[in-house]
Design a protein around this motif. Structure first.
Motif, PDB file in Angstrom:
ATOM      1  N   ASP A   1       0.824  -1.209   0.000  1.00  0.00           N
ATOM      2  CA  ASP A   1       0.000   0.000   0.000  1.00  0.00           C
ATOM      3  C   ASP A   1       0.857   1.257   0.000  1.00  0.00           C
ATOM      4  OD1 ASP A   1      -2.289  -1.510  -0.003  1.00  0.00           O
ATOM      5  OD2 ASP A   1      -2.549  -1.453   2.171  1.00  0.00           O
ATOM      6  N   LEU A   2       1.995   1.188   0.675  1.00  0.00           N
ATOM      7  CA  LEU A   2       2.905   2.335   0.688  1.00  0.00           C
ATOM      8  C   LEU A   2       3.452   2.594  -0.710  1.00  0.00           C
ATOM      9  CD1 LEU A   2       4.519   4.476   2.198  1.00  0.00           C
ATOM     10  CD2 LEU A   2       6.217   2.720   2.756  1.00  0.00           C
ATOM     11  N   LEU A   3       3.842   1.532  -1.408  1.00  0.00           N
ATOM     12  CA  LEU A   3       4.326   1.691  -2.777  1.00  0.00           C
ATOM     13  C   LEU A   3       3.210   2.185  -3.689  1.00  0.00           C
ATOM     14  CD1 LEU A   3       7.262   1.038  -3.658  1.00  0.00           C
ATOM     15  CD2 LEU A   3       6.626  -0.091  -1.529  1.00  0.00           C
ATOM     16  N   ARG A   4       1.977   1.734  -3.444  1.00  0.00           N
ATOM     17  CA  ARG A   4       0.848   2.191  -4.257  1.00  0.00           C
ATOM     18  C   ARG A   4       0.631   3.694  -4.075  1.00  0.00           C
ATOM     19  NH1 ARG A   4      -2.396  -1.094  -2.508  1.00  0.00           N
ATOM     20  NH2 ARG A   4      -2.368  -2.594  -4.237  1.00  0.00           N
ATOM     21  N   ARG A   5       0.770   4.158  -2.837  1.00  0.00           N
ATOM     22  CA  ARG A   5       0.593   5.596  -2.586  1.00  0.00           C
ATOM     23  C   ARG A   5       1.679   6.394  -3.279  1.00  0.00           C
ATOM     24  NH1 ARG A   5      -1.780   9.720  -3.078  1.00  0.00           N
ATOM     25  NH2 ARG A   5      -1.920  11.322  -1.448  1.00  0.00           N
ATOM     26  N   TRP A   6       2.902   5.914  -3.232  1.00  0.00           N
ATOM     27  CA  TRP A   6       3.979   6.627  -3.896  1.00  0.00           C
ATOM     28  C   TRP A   6       3.816   6.594  -5.412  1.00  0.00           C
ATOM     29  CZ3 TRP A   6       7.933   9.810  -2.675  1.00  0.00           C
ATOM     30  CH2 TRP A   6       8.140  10.048  -1.316  1.00  0.00           C
ATOM     31  N   ARG A   7       3.241   5.512  -5.911  1.00  0.00           N
ATOM     32  CA  ARG A   7       2.952   5.465  -7.347  1.00  0.00           C
ATOM     33  C   ARG A   7       1.966   6.567  -7.727  1.00  0.00           C
ATOM     34  NH1 ARG A   7       3.526   6.047 -12.054  1.00  0.00           N
ATOM     35  NH2 ARG A   7       2.498   4.800 -13.655  1.00  0.00           N
ATOM     36  N   GLU A   8       1.007   6.816  -6.866  1.00  0.00           N
ATOM     37  CA  GLU A   8       0.000   7.836  -7.144  1.00  0.00           C
ATOM     38  C   GLU A   8       0.595   9.236  -7.214  1.00  0.00           C
ATOM     39  OE1 GLU A   8      -3.654   5.475  -4.837  1.00  0.00           O
ATOM     40  OE2 GLU A   8      -2.704   7.240  -3.934  1.00  0.00           O
ATOM     41  N   ILE A   9       1.702   9.462  -6.501  1.00  0.00           N
ATOM     42  CA  ILE A   9       2.280  10.806  -6.496  1.00  0.00           C
ATOM     43  C   ILE A   9       3.510  10.924  -7.397  1.00  0.00           C
ATOM     44  CG2 ILE A   9       1.410  11.267  -4.178  1.00  0.00           C
ATOM     45  CD1 ILE A   9       4.311  10.932  -3.176  1.00  0.00           C
ATOM     46  N   GLY A  10       3.827   9.864  -8.153  1.00  0.00           N
ATOM     47  CA  GLY A  10       4.901  10.032  -9.128  1.00  0.00           C
ATOM     48  C   GLY A  10       5.978   8.973  -9.178  1.00  0.00           C
ATOM     49  N   LEU A  11       5.926   7.958  -8.317  1.00  0.00           N
ATOM     50  CA  LEU A  11       6.934   6.900  -8.380  1.00  0.00           C
ATOM     51  C   LEU A  11       6.682   6.056  -9.628  1.00  0.00           C
ATOM     52  CD1 LEU A  11       9.241   5.242  -7.115  1.00  0.00           C
ATOM     53  CD2 LEU A  11       7.497   3.917  -5.896  1.00  0.00           C
TER      54      LEU A  11
END
Length: 290
Positions: free
Chosen positions: A106-116
């Motif tokens: 979920d942490l990686l998913r959130r970072w994906r949402e902001i540009g990862l």
């Protein structure tokens, strides 16, 4: 931090000091000054690292019980939310491990949402026996699960592997076949090399095949003798690199590329391959330069 001391001693000995003409005296004084310089750097880095680690730990000690999270998942969540709140528009590249990805999707998913949009994932080896020697707490299944997770999130993966100097042709073939079976992914390959100042480095130092290991300490040149003839090792290493190049998403998915860009890519690939193919030549070159 304390790795600075032997490194600074060696650097001081190698460089010497300009104000002493006698070579022996110059090197001795350089090494002595390196002790103080190394101790100063090591103390500063160790203290600052302890302060940072204590801050991360106290924010969420539960998430850090093995220090395998992004140091602190709560901190990473907060950072992501602050970036989102400020509408920061950036593209991010993460250095991560399969244990982190599998525990915090979920942490990686959130970072994906902001540009990862890309992540470095240390596969290291293609067998559980070799992974146990790396002491990272992962296995092949965990690595592959992390890869699938990142790809499902739309995050491109750079899979990093290592080869060992003692490898045989069968070992190279095994890793080559494993890479060929992966989904589209960017791969890189380095030689498993001990870091200066570590027990592994001290144990291996007597067996290094060059007088000054720092001349070729780039994780591309094996420092200890190879089981295969060095020329053959270089060729198998280069072929492994070529196989990794063939697994890039652009190649596998047959992406449309402008003709000029395609020529640049092909030229870069050829130069990259030939550089690995000629690794064995660098040893004699270093010897002649001394």
């Amino acid at each position: 931090g304390w790795m600075e001391i032997p490194m600074q001693i060696y650097k001081g000995y190698d460089d010497g000091v300009q104000w002493i003409d006698a070579p022996a005296g110059s090197r001795s004084m350089g090494a002595l000054l390196g002790v103080f310089r190394g101790a100063s750097h090591a103390t500063g880095r160790t203290v600052w690292g302890a302060v940072q680690l204590a801050g991360f730990w106290t924010r969420n000690p539960t998430a850090n019980w093995q220090l395998l999270q992004l140091l602190d998942s709560e901190y990473a969540w907060e950072l992501a939310e602050q970036l989102a709140a400020r509408e920061v528009r950036k593209r991010y590249f993460a250095w991560t491990r399969s244990t982190t990805v599998n525990r915090s999707p979920d942490l990686l998913r959130r970072w994906r949402e902001i540009g990862l949009d890309a992540a470095f994932l240390g596969f290291e080896f293609s067998s559980d026996d070799e992974l146990r020697t790396s002491r990272k707490g992962a296995n092949v299944a965990a690595n592959e699960r992390a890869l699938d997770t990142l790809r499902s999130l739309g995050i491109a993966v750079h899979a990093a592997f290592m080869v060992r100097p003692e490898w045989t042709e069968a070992d190279f073939s095994r890793l080559k076949a494993y890479v060929r079976g992966l989904p589209p992914v960017q791969c890189s390959f380095t030689v498993c090399t001990p870091s200066p100042g570590t027990p592994d480095y001290r144990d291996a130092r007597a067996g290094f095949q060059i007088a000054d290991p720092y001349d070729l300490h780039d994780c591309m040149h094996p420092l200890t003798p190879t089981a295969l003839p060095l020329r053959r090792f270089s060729r198998l290493y280069a072929e492994l690199v070529r196989e990794g190049t063939a697994r890039t998403p652009m190649r596998v998915n047959r992406s449309q590329v402008r003709p000029l860009d395609l020529l640049r890519v092909l030229r870069a690939e050829r130069r990259y391959y030939r550089a690995f193919l000629g690794i064995h030549k660098d040893y004699s070159r270093v010897s002649r330069s001394r």
